[in-house]
Design a protein around this motif. Structure first.
Motif, short mmCIF file in Angstrom:
data_model
loop_
_atom_site.label_atom_id
_atom_site.label_comp_id
_atom_site.label_asym_id
_atom_site.label_seq_id
_atom_site.Cartn_x
_atom_site.Cartn_y
_atom_site.Cartn_z
N SER A 461 -64.78 42.27 -67.93
CA SER A 461 -65.60 41.28 -67.23
C SER A 461 -64.95 40.88 -65.92
O SER A 461 -63.74 40.61 -65.86
N ASN A 462 -65.75 40.84 -64.86
CA ASN A 462 -65.30 40.50 -63.50
C ASN A 462 -64.32 41.52 -62.92
O ASN A 462 -63.67 41.26 -61.91
N GLY A 463 -64.24 42.69 -63.55
CA GLY A 463 -63.31 43.71 -63.07
C GLY A 463 -63.62 44.20 -61.67
O GLY A 463 -62.71 44.40 -60.86
N PHE A 464 -64.90 44.37 -61.36
CA PHE A 464 -65.26 44.86 -60.03
C PHE A 464 -65.02 43.79 -58.96
O PHE A 464 -64.66 44.11 -57.83
N GLN A 465 -65.22 42.53 -59.33
CA GLN A 465 -64.90 41.45 -58.39
C GLN A 465 -63.40 41.46 -58.09
O GLN A 465 -62.98 41.29 -56.94
N LYS A 466 -62.59 41.68 -59.12
CA LYS A 466 -61.14 41.74 -58.92
C LYS A 466 -60.76 42.92 -58.02
O LYS A 466 -59.88 42.81 -57.16
N TYR A 467 -61.45 44.04 -58.23
CA TYR A 467 -61.18 45.21 -57.38
C TYR A 467 -61.52 44.91 -55.93
O TYR A 467 -60.72 45.18 -55.02
N MET A 468 -62.70 44.35 -55.68
CA MET A 468 -63.11 44.05 -54.31
C MET A 468 -62.18 43.02 -53.67
O MET A 468 -61.84 43.12 -52.48
N LYS A 469 -61.74 42.07 -54.47
CA LYS A 469 -60.79 41.08 -53.95
C LYS A 469 -59.46 41.73 -53.60
O LYS A 469 -58.84 41.39 -52.59
N SER A 470 -59.03 42.70 -54.40
CA SER A 470 -57.74 43.36 -54.17
C SER A 470 -57.72 44.16 -52.88
O SER A 470 -56.66 44.40 -52.30
N ILE A 471 -58.90 44.59 -52.40
CA ILE A 471 -58.95 45.35 -51.13
C ILE A 471 -59.48 44.48 -49.99
O ILE A 471 -59.80 44.98 -48.92
N GLY A 472 -59.57 43.16 -50.24
CA GLY A 472 -59.96 42.23 -49.18
C GLY A 472 -61.43 42.30 -48.82
O GLY A 472 -61.81 41.98 -47.69
N LYS A 473 -62.30 42.69 -49.78
CA LYS A 473 -63.72 42.81 -49.46
C LYS A 473 -64.59 42.09 -50.49
O LYS A 473 -65.65 42.57 -50.87
N LEU A 474 -64.14 40.92 -50.91
CA LEU A 474 -64.92 40.13 -51.85
C LEU A 474 -65.95 39.32 -51.09
O LEU A 474 -65.62 38.56 -50.19
N GLY A 475 -67.24 39.50 -51.47
CA GLY A 475 -68.30 38.67 -50.91
C GLY A 475 -68.84 39.17 -49.59
O GLY A 475 -68.57 40.28 -49.14
N GLY A 476 -69.66 38.29 -48.96
CA GLY A 476 -70.25 38.63 -47.67
C GLY A 476 -71.18 39.82 -47.78
O GLY A 476 -71.97 39.95 -48.69
N GLN A 477 -71.07 40.73 -46.81
CA GLN A 477 -71.93 41.91 -46.77
C GLN A 477 -71.24 43.14 -47.36
O GLN A 477 -71.70 44.27 -47.19
N ASN A 478 -70.10 42.95 -48.01
CA ASN A 478 -69.35 44.09 -48.54
C ASN A 478 -70.01 44.61 -49.81
O ASN A 478 -70.46 43.85 -50.66
N LYS A 479 -70.04 45.94 -49.93
CA LYS A 479 -70.70 46.58 -51.06
C LYS A 479 -69.75 47.59 -51.70
O LYS A 479 -69.00 48.28 -51.02
N LEU A 480 -69.81 47.67 -53.02
CA LEU A 480 -69.05 48.68 -53.74
C LEU A 480 -69.74 50.02 -53.61
O LEU A 480 -70.94 50.12 -53.88
N PRO A 481 -69.04 51.09 -53.20
CA PRO A 481 -69.66 52.41 -53.16
C PRO A 481 -70.15 52.80 -54.56
O PRO A 481 -69.43 52.63 -55.54
N ARG A 482 -71.37 53.30 -54.63
CA ARG A 482 -71.93 53.64 -55.93
C ARG A 482 -71.25 54.88 -56.51
O ARG A 482 -71.16 55.04 -57.72
N LEU A 483 -70.77 55.78 -55.65
CA LEU A 483 -70.08 56.96 -56.14
C LEU A 483 -69.16 57.53 -55.07
O LEU A 483 -69.32 57.25 -53.89
#
Length: 496
Positions: A461-483
């Protein structure tokens, strides 16, 4: 009905007629845009370097102006950033939209006095088309929230710069200012988690009718609202009726959203980027977004399978076909010329021209020649969860080329479940079947024993949020690559 909502209906009808007028003449509309762009830019440095004064049609343009991505256009952009005039477009830009780059660090996308209004008008017209199509306008009397980047701007050589969503915040029409949330001060908070908490506190007792943002970040906002109140979002905001989103496919999130809200609400999909506002959903219940052919952007399209060939064919709007994966190339009043945006699109309609975003030309899996794209994995997820109580928070896919032991390679799906399937193996089978049905290359590799069936790795749970936070891209217009075609993201996720 209030005066405001009544007026909105009248205005919506006027704008709808204008849109229908140019949409009915797509090739003529694009030819006019093309001629205007070439004429206005012929005396710029770029125009002189590429003999714009001798270009009279798109074929000549394609022969003189090669397709470039940001890295290849960067020598010109650097001169604009340095303060030079008349390089890519007459004069200087009004703003730079600053985005994260790849090999060159930050990217500075020009926004000119001609291109900036097209962003604002397209966003406005998306809402007006919804009013015209649905007949609903009462929501304009309620509060509207736009989860976006900070509106605080920096300056570089006399030109303001910031995130596109922050720049757009400076252009919100006066008639929406009283309804718009959150406050300016809250919007300026940089830390995303702190910002979401502030947004929750500001909005929890308001009459929210419209909520807009990237689905994964709006989901976080909804979850915080529920944690604070113990109520569904639809109970907190009984008049909430319209969700506006862009950047990612909403379908993988829809079941989760309906659970958080407690009911289904209408939605409008947008296709905005720093480089331009390209399309928006103009009708409910119709697949695809209306391509903006009259917004200072000239479009060319290259079949995705040809893109990396030596001389790929560049097609104009009258030459495209349905259900074909195209790389979208743009030339615009922002001074971007034969610019590879990186997005791939498919046309769902040619009368009028509507598109869906099928992925990114660099975001695919083809470690074995299968060329699986984002649209295919998203559709597989949608089909696998349909009719079940499975809920997905987020997912991404990567190839596993060198599995342990004597196993065959496979596609690894990293999934954060909100509600897990009863049988994970059956769920994986459903995903794999759908992918095989959509992609014959993948099917051949499975049947030929080159690949084994996909495997699922569950993310906490919240693993992807932790990942985005770890690379400095949590929130805003940042998107996780689907693949991805490599395991850079996978290697981080494996450690969660």
């Amino acid at each position: 009905m209030s005066i405001k909502s009544f007026s909105a209906k009248i205005f919506a009808a006027i704008i709808r007629r204008k849109i229908d007028s140019w949409a009915a003449k797509p090739e003529e509309t694009q030819q006019k845009v093309f001629r205007d762009l070439i004429r206005k830019a012929r005396n710029t440095q770029f125009g002189k370097d590429h003999s714009f004064d001798t270009i009279s049609n798109p074929k000549e343009f394609a022969g003189r102006v090669p397709v470039r991505d940001y890295e290849e256009l960067k020598p010109y952009v650097d001169r604009v950033v340095a303060g030079e005039e008349n390089i890519l477009w007459p004069g200087k830009p009004l703003y730079f939209a600053k985005t994260s780059g790849t090999t060159s660090g930050a990217k500075y996308i020009p926004l000119t006095k001609e291109s900036m209004p097209t962003h604002i008008e397209a966003a406005r017209n998306a809402i007006l088309c919804y009013i015209s199509d649905s007949g609903k306008a009462e929501f304009v009397d309620g509060k509207m929230i736009f989860l976006q980047g900070s509106p605080e701007l920096d300056e570089k050589n006399g030109i303001k710069l910031g995130r596109l969503s922050g720049i757009v915040a400076h252009f919100v029409p006066g008639y929406l200012q009283r309804n718009r949330m959150p406050s300016w001060e809250t919007n300026c908070i940089e830390d995303w988690e702190t910002k979401v908490e502030a947004v929750v506190n500001e909005t929890v007792k308001e009459d929210m009718t419209v909520i807009s943002g990237i689905p994964s970040w709006v989901q976080m906002y909804f979850e915080r609202l529920i944690a604070k109140t113990g109520k569904k979002v639809g109970e907190i905001f009984p008049n909430f009726e319209l969700f506006i989103y862009g950047g990612v496919n909403f379908e993988p999130y829809r079941a989760k959203f309906e659970s958080l809200i407690g009911r289904r609400v209408d939605s409008i999909e947008l296709f905005p980027a720093s480089e331009g506002f390209f399309a928006f959903q103009d009708k409910q219940g119709v697949k695809g977004m209306l391509l903006q052919l009259d917004s200072g952007i000239f479009y060319e399209f290259i079949r995705a399978e040809e893109f990396y060939s030596e001389e790929p064919q560049r097609l104009t709007i009258g030459e495209v076909e349905l259900d074909t994966n195209y790389v979208m190339i743009i030339s615009s009043s922002a001074g971007l010329w034969a610019y590879n945006l990186g997005d791939t699109v498919q046309f769902t309609s040619l009368k009028p021209y509507r598109v869906i975003v099928s992925g990114r030309i660099k975001h695919f899996i083809s470690a074995f020649g299968e060329h699986v794209i984002a649209k295919e994995v998203e559709q597989a997820m949608q089909e696998a969860t349909a009719g079940t109580d499975v809920q997905i928070s987020e997912f991404t896919v990567a190839p596993q080329i060198t599995p342990v032991g004597e196993q065959l390679p496979y596609h690894e799906w990293f999934i954060e479940f909100e509600q897990e399937p009863r049988e994970i193996d059956s769920f994986a089978d459903a995903l794999d079947r759908s992918l095989q049905e959509q992609n014959s290359y993948y099917k051949d590799l499975i049947e030929g024993k080159i690949l084994q069936r996909l495997k699922i790795t569950k993310i906490p749970s919240n693993g992807f949020q932790k990942y985005m936070k770890s690379i400095g891209k949590l929130g805003g217009q940042n998107k996780l690559p689907r693949l991805s075609n490599d395991r850079k993201i996978a290697e981080v996720l494996e450690k969660l």
